[in-house]
Motif scaffolding. Structure first.
Motif, PDB file in Angstrom:
ATOM      1  N   MET A 149      41.900  -3.996 -38.958  1.00 39.90           N
ATOM      2  CA  MET A 149      42.140  -5.273 -38.284  1.00 39.90           C
ATOM      3  C   MET A 149      40.857  -5.919 -37.750  1.00 39.90           C
ATOM      4  SD  MET A 149      45.394  -5.888 -38.446  1.00 39.90           S
ATOM      5  CE  MET A 149      45.652  -7.093 -37.185  1.00 39.90           C
ATOM      6  N   LEU A 150      39.786  -5.164 -37.626  1.00 44.26           N
ATOM      7  CA  LEU A 150      38.564  -5.718 -37.056  1.00 44.26           C
ATOM      8  C   LEU A 150      38.022  -6.903 -37.857  1.00 44.26           C
ATOM      9  CD1 LEU A 150      36.486  -5.707 -34.820  1.00 44.26           C
ATOM     10  CD2 LEU A 150      35.235  -3.931 -36.085  1.00 44.26           C
ATOM     11  N   PRO A 151      37.952  -6.840 -39.201  1.00 42.67           N
ATOM     12  CA  PRO A 151      37.466  -8.013 -39.945  1.00 42.67           C
ATOM     13  C   PRO A 151      38.330  -9.258 -39.713  1.00 42.67           C
ATOM     14  CG  PRO A 151      37.404  -6.085 -41.353  1.00 42.67           C
ATOM     15  CD  PRO A 151      38.137  -5.686 -40.090  1.00 42.67           C
ATOM     16  N   LEU A 152      39.644  -9.074 -39.603  1.00 46.78           N
ATOM     17  CA  LEU A 152      40.537 -10.206 -39.323  1.00 46.78           C
ATOM     18  C   LEU A 152      40.216 -10.797 -37.955  1.00 46.78           C
ATOM     19  CD1 LEU A 152      43.018 -12.029 -39.812  1.00 46.78           C
ATOM     20  CD2 LEU A 152      44.401 -10.182 -38.846  1.00 46.78           C
ATOM     21  N   ALA A 153      40.057  -9.930 -36.955  1.00 47.08           N
ATOM     22  CA  ALA A 153      39.745 -10.406 -35.604  1.00 47.08           C
ATOM     23  C   ALA A 153      38.406 -11.143 -35.587  1.00 47.08           C
ATOM     24  CB  ALA A 153      39.734  -9.235 -34.622  1.00 47.08           C
ATOM     25  N   PHE A 170      40.950  -7.956 -30.200  1.00 47.42           N
ATOM     26  CA  PHE A 170      39.829  -7.129 -29.736  1.00 47.42           C
ATOM     27  C   PHE A 170      40.291  -6.191 -28.626  1.00 47.42           C
ATOM     28  CE2 PHE A 170      36.716 -10.685 -31.008  1.00 47.42           C
ATOM     29  CZ  PHE A 170      36.471 -10.107 -32.236  1.00 47.42           C
ATOM     30  N   SER A 171      41.052  -6.726 -27.700  1.00 49.15           N
ATOM     31  CA  SER A 171      41.546  -5.937 -26.581  1.00 49.15           C
ATOM     32  C   SER A 171      42.461  -4.812 -27.064  1.00 49.15           C
ATOM     33  CB  SER A 171      42.299  -6.844 -25.614  1.00 49.15           C
ATOM     34  OG  SER A 171      42.964  -6.094 -24.638  1.00 49.15           O
ATOM     35  N   GLY A 172      43.387  -5.158 -27.940  1.00 50.13           N
ATOM     36  CA  GLY A 172      44.335  -4.164 -28.441  1.00 50.13           C
ATOM     37  C   GLY A 172      43.687  -3.096 -29.308  1.00 50.13           C
ATOM     38  N   LEU A 173      42.627  -3.455 -29.994  1.00 48.99           N
ATOM     39  CA  LEU A 173      41.941  -2.516 -30.882  1.00 48.99           C
ATOM     40  C   LEU A 173      40.871  -1.686 -30.173  1.00 48.99           C
ATOM     41  CD1 LEU A 173      41.336  -4.885 -33.934  1.00 48.99           C
ATOM     42  CD2 LEU A 173      42.908  -2.934 -33.858  1.00 48.99           C
ATOM     43  N   ALA A 174      40.486  -2.090 -28.987  1.00 47.04           N
ATOM     44  CA  ALA A 174      39.321  -1.488 -28.323  1.00 47.04           C
ATOM     45  C   ALA A 174      39.394   0.030 -28.254  1.00 47.04           C
ATOM     46  CB  ALA A 174      39.151  -2.087 -26.926  1.00 47.04           C
ATOM     47  N   GLU A 175      40.486   0.564 -27.787  1.00 46.43           N
ATOM     48  CA  GLU A 175      40.590   2.013 -27.632  1.00 46.43           C
ATOM     49  C   GLU A 175      40.498   2.718 -28.986  1.00 46.43           C
ATOM     50  OE1 GLU A 175      43.521   5.431 -25.771  1.00 46.43           O
ATOM     51  OE2 GLU A 175      43.908   3.339 -25.302  1.00 46.43           O
ATOM     52  N   ALA A 176      41.187   2.181 -29.992  1.00 45.11           N
ATOM     53  CA  ALA A 176      41.167   2.797 -31.329  1.00 45.11           C
ATOM     54  C   ALA A 176      39.787   2.694 -31.978  1.00 45.11           C
ATOM     55  CB  ALA A 176      42.223   2.147 -32.223  1.00 45.11           C
ATOM     56  N   LEU A 177      39.074   1.607 -31.723  1.00 47.43           N
ATOM     57  CA  LEU A 177      37.748   1.426 -32.310  1.00 47.43           C
ATOM     58  C   LEU A 177      36.721   2.365 -31.688  1.00 47.43           C
ATOM     59  CD1 LEU A 177      37.608  -2.464 -32.524  1.00 47.43           C
ATOM     60  CD2 LEU A 177      37.913  -0.852 -34.429  1.00 47.43           C
ATOM     61  N   GLY A 178      36.908   2.674 -30.431  1.00 50.19           N
ATOM     62  CA  GLY A 178      35.998   3.582 -29.747  1.00 50.19           C
ATOM     63  C   GLY A 178      34.824   2.855 -29.107  1.00 50.19           C
ATOM     64  N   PRO A 179      34.162   3.544 -28.185  1.00 53.89           N
ATOM     65  CA  PRO A 179      33.109   2.899 -27.401  1.00 53.89           C
ATOM     66  C   PRO A 179      31.931   2.375 -28.212  1.00 53.89           C
ATOM     67  CG  PRO A 179      33.419   5.199 -26.731  1.00 53.89           C
ATOM     68  CD  PRO A 179      34.441   4.895 -27.760  1.00 53.89           C
ATOM     69  N   ASP A 180      31.503   3.096 -29.239  1.00 56.11           N
ATOM     70  CA  ASP A 180      30.325   2.648 -29.991  1.00 56.11           C
ATOM     71  C   ASP A 180      30.569   1.342 -30.727  1.00 56.11           C
ATOM     72  OD1 ASP A 180      28.711   4.730 -29.159  1.00 56.11           O
ATOM     73  OD2 ASP A 180      29.215   6.005 -30.875  1.00 56.11           O
ATOM     74  N   LEU A 181      31.678   1.253 -31.451  1.00 54.80           N
ATOM     75  CA  LEU A 181      31.981   0.025 -32.188  1.00 54.80           C
ATOM     76  C   LEU A 181      32.264  -1.134 -31.236  1.00 54.80           C
ATOM     77  CD1 LEU A 181      32.069  -0.867 -35.100  1.00 54.80           C
ATOM     78  CD2 LEU A 181      34.471  -0.238 -35.190  1.00 54.80           C
ATOM     79  N   VAL A 182      32.941  -0.841 -30.146  1.00 57.81           N
ATOM     80  CA  VAL A 182      33.200  -1.897 -29.158  1.00 57.81           C
ATOM     81  C   VAL A 182      31.883  -2.373 -28.556  1.00 57.81           C
ATOM     82  CG1 VAL A 182      34.280  -2.433 -26.940  1.00 57.81           C
ATOM     83  CG2 VAL A 182      35.559  -1.171 -28.675  1.00 57.81           C
ATOM     84  N   ARG A 183      30.998  -1.449 -28.241  1.00 58.17           N
ATOM     85  CA  ARG A 183      29.711  -1.805 -27.637  1.00 58.17           C
ATOM     86  C   ARG A 183      28.858  -2.639 -28.593  1.00 58.17           C
ATOM     87  NH1 ARG A 183      27.822   3.281 -26.658  1.00 58.17           N
ATOM     88  NH2 ARG A 183      29.423   3.505 -25.097  1.00 58.17           N
ATOM     89  N   HIS A 184      28.863  -2.302 -29.875  1.00 57.77           N
ATOM     90  CA  HIS A 184      27.966  -2.954 -30.832  1.00 57.77           C
ATOM     91  C   HIS A 184      28.548  -4.179 -31.524  1.00 57.77           C
ATOM     92  CE1 HIS A 184      26.059   1.034 -30.412  1.00 57.77           C
ATOM     93  NE2 HIS A 184      24.978   0.279 -30.412  1.00 57.77           N
ATOM     94  N   VAL A 185      29.867  -4.321 -31.521  1.00 56.79           N
ATOM     95  CA  VAL A 185      30.482  -5.459 -32.223  1.00 56.79           C
ATOM     96  C   VAL A 185      31.350  -6.283 -31.277  1.00 56.79           C
ATOM     97  CG1 VAL A 185      31.987  -6.169 -34.125  1.00 56.79           C
ATOM     98  CG2 VAL A 185      30.464  -4.210 -34.431  1.00 56.79           C
ATOM     99  N   VAL A 186      32.370  -5.661 -30.733  1.00 55.58           N
ATOM    100  CA  VAL A 186      33.367  -6.387 -29.940  1.00 55.58           C
ATOM    101  C   VAL A 186      32.762  -6.977 -28.677  1.00 55.58           C
ATOM    102  CG1 VAL A 186      35.532  -6.156 -28.657  1.00 55.58           C
ATOM    103  CG2 VAL A 186      35.272  -5.042 -30.894  1.00 55.58           C
TER     104      VAL A 186
END
Length: 102
Positions: free
Chosen positions: A2-6, A26-42
């Motif tokens: 779902m990240l590319p769609l978001a 972004f909010s709903g996916l944050a936990e599943a994406l994990g801290p690194d991906l959230v920190r660098h993309v979201v």
């Protein structure tokens, strides 16, 4: 994924609704994406969208801010996201300020 769609929705310059939906994703996916991906993309997308000209997008950011902060942790939140949240809490639109207040 779902990240590319978001990300596509976040960059839709023709629709504030699409950008607001991106924030929710972004909010709903944050936990599943994990801290690194959230920190660098979201997180970068959230910071960028917090300056959106549409108050509904800024309100969505303020509403979902806690989920992003919870994923990246307190140190990153304080160092990188606190200025963004402060700007939302002092936004010129009352709906954004109310959302930031909780």
């Amino acid at each position: 994924h779902m990240l590319p769609l978001a990300l596509n929705l976040a960059h839709d310059s023709t629709s504030e609704d699409a950008r607001a939906v991106a924030v929710t994703l972004f909010s709903g996916l944050a936990e599943a994406l994990g801290p690194d991906l959230v920190r660098h993309v979201v997180m970068l997308e959230v910071i960028c969208l917090s300056d959106d000209p549409a108050w509904r997008v800024r309100k969505a950011i303020a509403t979902h801010f806690a989920e992003i902060c919870a994923t990246v942790g307190p140190e990153v939140s304080q160092n990188r996201l606190l200025p963004t949240f402060a700007a939302l809490a002092n936004d010129h639109t009352v709906q954004v300020r109310r959302a930031a207040a909780g």
